[in-house]
Design a protein around this motif. Structure first.
Motif, PDB file in Angstrom:
ATOM      1  N   PRO A 130       0.826  -1.207   0.000  1.00 26.53           N
ATOM      2  CA  PRO A 130       0.000   0.000   0.000  1.00 26.53           C
ATOM      3  C   PRO A 130       0.864   1.262   0.000  1.00 26.53           C
ATOM      4  CG  PRO A 130      -0.800  -1.577   1.615  1.00 26.53           C
ATOM      5  CD  PRO A 130       0.510  -2.098   1.132  1.00 26.53           C
ATOM      6  N   TRP A 131       0.479   2.238  -0.804  1.00 27.37           N
ATOM      7  CA  TRP A 131       1.252   3.470  -0.967  1.00 27.37           C
ATOM      8  C   TRP A 131       1.480   4.178   0.364  1.00 27.37           C
ATOM      9  CZ3 TRP A 131       4.452   6.702  -2.954  1.00 27.37           C
ATOM     10  CH2 TRP A 131       4.311   8.083  -2.844  1.00 27.37           C
ATOM     11  N   GLU A 132       0.464   4.260   1.189  1.00 31.42           N
ATOM     12  CA  GLU A 132       0.580   5.033   2.424  1.00 31.42           C
ATOM     13  C   GLU A 132       1.447   4.349   3.477  1.00 31.42           C
ATOM     14  OE1 GLU A 132      -3.199   6.342   3.876  1.00 31.42           O
ATOM     15  OE2 GLU A 132      -3.834   7.114   1.926  1.00 31.42           O
ATOM     16  N   SER A 133       1.759   3.062   3.281  1.00 34.41           N
ATOM     17  CA  SER A 133       2.607   2.366   4.248  1.00 34.41           C
ATOM     18  C   SER A 133       4.062   2.260   3.803  1.00 34.41           C
ATOM     19  CB  SER A 133       2.057   0.956   4.509  1.00 34.41           C
ATOM     20  OG  SER A 133       2.234   0.123   3.367  1.00 34.41           O
ATOM     21  N   VAL A 134       4.360   2.722   2.579  1.00 30.17           N
ATOM     22  CA  VAL A 134       5.739   2.650   2.084  1.00 30.17           C
ATOM     23  C   VAL A 134       6.633   3.542   2.950  1.00 30.17           C
ATOM     24  CG1 VAL A 134       7.264   3.202   0.153  1.00 30.17           C
ATOM     25  CG2 VAL A 134       5.048   2.160  -0.269  1.00 30.17           C
ATOM     26  N   VAL A 135       7.773   3.018   3.343  1.00 31.45           N
ATOM     27  CA  VAL A 135       8.755   3.787   4.098  1.00 31.45           C
ATOM     28  C   VAL A 135       9.754   4.379   3.104  1.00 31.45           C
ATOM     29  CG1 VAL A 135      10.542   3.740   5.871  1.00 31.45           C
ATOM     30  CG2 VAL A 135       8.508   2.296   6.105  1.00 31.45           C
ATOM     31  N   ALA A 136       9.821   5.702   3.071  1.00 35.44           N
ATOM     32  CA  ALA A 136      10.782   6.400   2.213  1.00 35.44           C
ATOM     33  C   ALA A 136      11.696   7.219   3.100  1.00 35.44           C
ATOM     34  CB  ALA A 136      10.067   7.298   1.210  1.00 35.44           C
ATOM     35  N   TYR A 137      12.987   7.169   2.833  1.00 36.89           N
ATOM     36  CA  TYR A 137      13.922   7.949   3.639  1.00 36.89           C
ATOM     37  C   TYR A 137      15.156   8.304   2.819  1.00 36.89           C
ATOM     38  CZ  TYR A 137      16.431   3.483   4.472  1.00 36.89           C
ATOM     39  OH  TYR A 137      17.114   2.303   4.316  1.00 36.89           O
ATOM     40  N   VAL A 138      15.803   9.366   3.247  1.00 38.16           N
ATOM     41  CA  VAL A 138      17.068   9.782   2.647  1.00 38.16           C
ATOM     42  C   VAL A 138      18.186   9.299   3.556  1.00 38.16           C
ATOM     43  CG1 VAL A 138      18.515  11.729   1.996  1.00 38.16           C
ATOM     44  CG2 VAL A 138      16.079  11.774   1.485  1.00 38.16           C
ATOM     45  N   HIS A 139      19.111   8.565   2.987  1.00 35.12           N
ATOM     46  CA  HIS A 139      20.214   7.980   3.743  1.00 35.12           C
ATOM     47  C   HIS A 139      21.503   8.730   3.433  1.00 35.12           C
ATOM     48  CE1 HIS A 139      23.510   5.087   4.512  1.00 35.12           C
ATOM     49  NE2 HIS A 139      22.736   4.673   5.501  1.00 35.12           N
ATOM     50  N   GLY A 140      22.163   9.198   4.452  1.00 34.57           N
ATOM     51  CA  GLY A 140      23.444   9.871   4.277  1.00 34.57           C
ATOM     52  C   GLY A 140      24.585   8.878   4.272  1.00 34.57           C
ATOM     53  N   GLY A 141      25.423   8.929   3.266  1.00 32.85           N
ATOM     54  CA  GLY A 141      26.554   8.015   3.169  1.00 32.85           C
ATOM     55  C   GLY A 141      27.818   8.755   2.793  1.00 32.85           C
ATOM     56  N   THR A 142      28.797   7.992   2.336  1.00 35.80           N
ATOM     57  CA  THR A 142      30.085   8.548   1.938  1.00 35.80           C
ATOM     58  C   THR A 142      30.454   8.011   0.564  1.00 35.80           C
ATOM     59  OG1 THR A 142      30.827   8.655   4.238  1.00 35.80           O
ATOM     60  CG2 THR A 142      32.517   8.794   2.531  1.00 35.80           C
ATOM     61  N   ALA A 143      30.781   8.907  -0.340  1.00 35.63           N
ATOM     62  CA  ALA A 143      31.231   8.520  -1.677  1.00 35.63           C
ATOM     63  C   ALA A 143      32.730   8.789  -1.790  1.00 35.63           C
ATOM     64  CB  ALA A 143      30.477   9.312  -2.738  1.00 35.63           C
ATOM     65  N   LEU A 144      33.432   7.852  -2.415  1.00 34.67           N
ATOM     66  CA  LEU A 144      34.869   8.009  -2.622  1.00 34.67           C
ATOM     67  C   LEU A 144      35.134   8.673  -3.966  1.00 34.67           C
ATOM     68  CD1 LEU A 144      36.124   4.531  -1.353  1.00 34.67           C
ATOM     69  CD2 LEU A 144      35.977   6.672  -0.087  1.00 34.67           C
ATOM     70  N   GLY A 145      36.075   9.603  -3.991  1.00 34.31           N
ATOM     71  CA  GLY A 145      36.450  10.289  -5.219  1.00 34.31           C
ATOM     72  C   GLY A 145      37.933  10.572  -5.228  1.00 34.31           C
ATOM     73  N   ALA A 146      38.359  11.435  -6.140  1.00 37.34           N
ATOM     74  CA  ALA A 146      39.773  11.768  -6.255  1.00 37.34           C
ATOM     75  C   ALA A 146      39.904  13.183  -6.780  1.00 37.34           C
ATOM     76  CB  ALA A 146      40.502  10.789  -7.181  1.00 37.34           C
ATOM     77  N   THR A 147      40.969  13.858  -6.383  1.00 34.74           N
ATOM     78  CA  THR A 147      41.259  15.200  -6.877  1.00 34.74           C
ATOM     79  C   THR A 147      41.902  15.107  -8.250  1.00 34.74           C
ATOM     80  OG1 THR A 147      43.474  15.239  -5.896  1.00 34.74           O
ATOM     81  CG2 THR A 147      41.625  15.970  -4.509  1.00 34.74           C
ATOM     82  N   ALA A 148      42.155  16.257  -8.851  1.00 38.76           N
ATOM     83  CA  ALA A 148      42.768  16.291 -10.182  1.00 38.76           C
ATOM     84  C   ALA A 148      44.159  15.682 -10.185  1.00 38.76           C
ATOM     85  CB  ALA A 148      42.816  17.735 -10.692  1.00 38.76           C
ATOM     86  N   ILE A 149      44.845  15.673  -9.032  1.00 38.53           N
ATOM     87  CA  ILE A 149      46.199  15.099  -8.976  1.00 38.53           C
ATOM     88  C   ILE A 149      46.174  13.674  -8.442  1.00 38.53           C
ATOM     89  CG2 ILE A 149      47.291  17.342  -8.726  1.00 38.53           C
ATOM     90  CD1 ILE A 149      47.508  16.829  -5.723  1.00 38.53           C
ATOM     91  N   GLY A 150      44.955  13.086  -8.326  1.00 38.64           N
ATOM     92  CA  GLY A 150      44.860  11.687  -7.942  1.00 38.64           C
ATOM     93  C   GLY A 150      44.782  11.430  -6.452  1.00 38.64           C
ATOM     94  N   ARG A 151      44.681  12.456  -5.638  1.00 38.48           N
ATOM     95  CA  ARG A 151      44.594  12.244  -4.187  1.00 38.48           C
ATOM     96  C   ARG A 151      43.168  11.818  -3.819  1.00 38.48           C
ATOM     97  NH1 ARG A 151      46.766  16.951  -0.496  1.00 38.48           N
ATOM     98  NH2 ARG A 151      48.702  16.119  -1.426  1.00 38.48           N
ATOM     99  N   PRO A 152      43.000  10.692  -3.108  1.00 40.87           N
ATOM    100  CA  PRO A 152      41.642  10.229  -2.760  1.00 40.87           C
ATOM    101  C   PRO A 152      40.976  11.168  -1.764  1.00 40.87           C
ATOM    102  CG  PRO A 152      43.317   8.892  -1.661  1.00 40.87           C
ATOM    103  CD  PRO A 152      44.046   9.781  -2.623  1.00 40.87           C
ATOM    104  N   ILE A 153      39.665  11.353  -1.946  1.00 42.21           N
ATOM    105  CA  ILE A 153      38.885  12.189  -1.040  1.00 42.21           C
ATOM    106  C   ILE A 153      37.567  11.491  -0.744  1.00 42.21           C
ATOM    107  CG2 ILE A 153      39.868  14.404  -1.757  1.00 42.21           C
ATOM    108  CD1 ILE A 153      37.467  14.789  -3.574  1.00 42.21           C
ATOM    109  N   LYS A 154      36.948  11.864   0.366  1.00 45.24           N
ATOM    110  CA  LYS A 154      35.637  11.356   0.733  1.00 45.24           C
ATOM    111  C   LYS A 154      34.630  12.499   0.683  1.00 45.24           C
ATOM    112  CE  LYS A 154      37.131   7.525   3.696  1.00 45.24           C
ATOM    113  NZ  LYS A 154      37.022   6.914   5.041  1.00 45.24           N
ATOM    114  N   MET A 155      33.457  12.221   0.111  1.00 45.02           N
ATOM    115  CA  MET A 155      32.427  13.232  -0.030  1.00 45.02           C
ATOM    116  C   MET A 155      31.122  12.702   0.549  1.00 45.02           C
ATOM    117  SD  MET A 155      33.271  14.295  -3.986  1.00 45.02           S
ATOM    118  CE  MET A 155      33.226  12.558  -4.481  1.00 45.02           C
ATOM    119  N   GLU A 156      30.297  13.629   1.007  1.00 43.90           N
ATOM    120  CA  GLU A 156      28.978  13.247   1.490  1.00 43.90           C
ATOM    121  C   GLU A 156      28.128  12.757   0.321  1.00 43.90           C
ATOM    122  OE1 GLU A 156      27.797  13.087   4.692  1.00 43.90           O
ATOM    123  OE2 GLU A 156      29.919  13.374   5.122  1.00 43.90           O
TER     124      GLU A 156
END
Length: 339
Positions: free
Chosen positions: A150-176
């Motif tokens: 049922p539509w009204e019982s669906v649980v919807a939520y926004v989950h905060g996590g961490t994404a891995l990336g890299a700078t232009a010189i290849g240094r790893p960084i973590k982003m929200e």
């Protein structure tokens, strides 16, 4: 994935799950954004008067771009090896064989990558919403059988996590990273059973906008639905090309060197660039690859029970919002007006 909860979730609640912040938007999907979203909802595959199919966002729409990237790699490596082999004015047999071998490896890697994407996507099946029945349907991850929620019982939520990336010189960084998730809460075991995880965004509002697109489809009249871009396939490419050519032919004020990237039909320069680009990227092949991917991994046929469930109903049989929903929606709107 199942997550234990101490109590049933409610819209507006926030808590920490596995060390990451979570903000609940539903059950009782009354919360809405006051303004139109900034971006078209890419996670919506298609919708009609009855149903809406929810996909995986960019993952379902990027195959044409990825195919063009492979074509560019083929051009690049082919040019490098041919240039290297012709340093003395002619292409020797060894350079020719190396060029063919490298291009074959690139094509094999592309085919393996395509197959892997199809397999991975089929493990994350499409979700279907039915606005007339006020339900959604998804395939159970274990049995593959359809489940109707049922539509009204669906649980919807926004989950905060961490994404891995890299700078232009290849240094790893973590982003929200913030993603929209859908789940069922089952009171008998106190578990939140997740059945959908959208793509992550660095801006949390984009996840909220995705939810707003679904909510408007389910709750509001058609004139309030958000615009959904068509899926990239060969049929759509041919239609858009014909429409562009007709606008160009009927434009009495065509210019030679004017550049307008929103409408190529305004000048000979941009129309020439449009056709040259698509010729160099093998015309409609990228869209054909995208269409194959959609057919194999995304738009697979639903079971007969779901196909019947998706049929239109007479308006007298449409499911109506519950009294609890209507009261909660009215209270939410009063709160918004007070703000």
């Amino acid at each position: 994935m199942s997550i234990p909860l101490e109590s049933a979730p409610r819209a507006g609640d926030s808590l920490m799950l596995n060390g990451r912040p979570v903000y609940f938007l539903a059950p009782l999907p009354v919360m809405s954004l006051p303004d139109d979203p900034l971006l078209p909802p890419e996670l919506i595959l298609q919708h009609d008067e009855v149903t809406l199919d929810l996909g995986q966002g960019k993952a379902d729409r990027d195959l044409a771009f990825q195919t063009r990237f492979v074509i560019f790699i083929l051009y690049l490596f082919g040019a490098i090896f041919i240039a290297a082999g012709m340093q003395e004015g002619e292409l020797d047999s060894l350079a020719f064989m190396l060029t063919l071998a490298l291009l074959s490896i690139v094509m094999l890697a592309a085919l393996l990558g395509f197959g892997w994407q199809v397999i991975r996507r089929r493990r994350r099946p499409t979700i279907r919403f039915n606005r007339q029945r006020r339900e959604l349907c998804y395939r159970d991850a274990v049995s593959g059988a359809p489940r109707f929620v049922p539509w009204e019982s669906v649980v919807a939520y926004v989950h905060g996590g961490t994404a891995l990336g890299a700078t232009a010189i290849g240094r790893p960084i973590k982003m929200e990273d913030h993603s929209l998730r859908l789940a069922e809460y089952q009171a008998h075991d106190g578990l939140l059973h997740n059945f959908y995880q959208g793509e992550g965004y660095m801006v949390v509002n984009f996840s909220l906008e995705n939810w707003e697109a679904i909510r408007r489809f389910m709750e509001e009249p058609k004139e309030n639905w958000l615009r959904v871009d068509p899926l990239p396939d060969s049929q759509g490419f041919r239609r858009r090309r014909r429409e562009l050519w007709q606008r160009f032919k009927s434009n009495p004020n065509k210019r030679w060197l004017h550049i307008n990237l929103r409408d190529y039909s305004e000048s000979w320069l941009t129309m020439g660039g449009y056709y040259l680009f698509h010729l160099l990227t093998w015309w409609q092949l990228p869209y054909s690859v995208s269409a194959w991917y959609l057919r194999l991994a995304v738009l697979s046929p639903w079971p007969d029970a779901v196909a019947e469930w998706s049929q239109p109903l007479p308006k007298s049989q449409w499911a109506q919002p519950s009294k609890q929903y209507l009261e909660a929606r009215a209270a939410f709107l009063m709160t918004q007006q007070a703000v």
